[in-house]
Design a protein around this motif. Sequence first.
Motif, PDB file in Angstrom:
ATOM      1  N   ALA A  61       1.140  -1.660  -0.123  1.00  0.00           N
ATOM      2  CA  ALA A  61       0.165  -0.124   0.166  1.00  0.00           C
ATOM      3  C   ALA A  61       0.724   1.463   0.032  1.00  0.00           C
ATOM      4  CB  ALA A  61      -1.189  -0.471   1.253  1.00  0.00           C
ATOM      5  N   ARG A  62       2.130   1.100   0.038  1.00  0.00           N
ATOM      6  CA  ARG A  62       2.773   2.497   0.088  1.00  0.00           C
ATOM      7  C   ARG A  62       4.440   2.251  -0.402  1.00  0.00           C
ATOM      8  NH1 ARG A  62       4.519   5.602   5.881  1.00  0.00           N
ATOM      9  NH2 ARG A  62       2.269   6.373   4.918  1.00  0.00           N
ATOM     10  N   PRO A  63       4.692   2.531  -1.269  1.00  0.00           N
ATOM     11  CA  PRO A  63       5.904   2.570  -1.791  1.00  0.00           C
ATOM     12  C   PRO A  63       7.122   2.436  -0.410  1.00  0.00           C
ATOM     13  CG  PRO A  63       5.796   5.052  -2.436  1.00  0.00           C
ATOM     14  CD  PRO A  63       4.701   4.714  -1.613  1.00  0.00           C
ATOM     15  N   GLY A  64       8.748   1.029  -1.238  1.00  0.00           N
ATOM     16  CA  GLY A  64       9.234   1.280  -0.229  1.00  0.00           C
ATOM     17  C   GLY A  64       9.415  -0.185  -0.860  1.00  0.00           C
ATOM     18  N   THR A  65      10.933  -0.681   0.475  1.00  0.00           N
ATOM     19  CA  THR A  65      11.257  -1.966   0.524  1.00  0.00           C
ATOM     20  C   THR A  65      10.677  -3.098   1.776  1.00  0.00           C
ATOM     21  OG1 THR A  65      13.946  -0.797   0.054  1.00  0.00           O
ATOM     22  CG2 THR A  65      13.505  -2.674   0.980  1.00  0.00           C
ATOM     23  N   THR A  66      10.549  -4.032   1.271  1.00  0.00           N
ATOM     24  CA  THR A  66       9.695  -4.856   1.929  1.00  0.00           C
ATOM     25  C   THR A  66      10.737  -5.437   3.321  1.00  0.00           C
ATOM     26  OG1 THR A  66       9.726  -6.729   0.422  1.00  0.00           O
ATOM     27  CG2 THR A  66       8.063  -4.951   0.432  1.00  0.00           C
TER      28      THR A  66
END
Length: 108
Positions: A61-66
Amino acid sequence: MARPSRCPLELRRRAVRMVAEVRDGYPNETAALQAVTEKLGIGSRETLRNWLKRHEIDAGARPGTTTEESARLKAMKKEIAELKRANEILKAAASFFAAEPDRPHTRS
């Protein structure tokens, strides 16, 4: 790099679920975070906000590194460092043997 959380994973998941459930009952997200923080005895509102961000990133739901990608990157960096060390050892061994004068190898 962030240090591992001292709070159990289940507490973090429960807190994130509670924020999602009660968010509409408060004037803003900060108030909802504060209420859940107080109910569960979590150290600070910002800790819970970070857990919520991490959950949103992992859910896509939000960009970034999981979390999974981060763990893979960490493992790959460790492997690369080990390979570089092994490569340096091999280079040193090769130069040692290249500098050794040619002489017949005899077994005793």
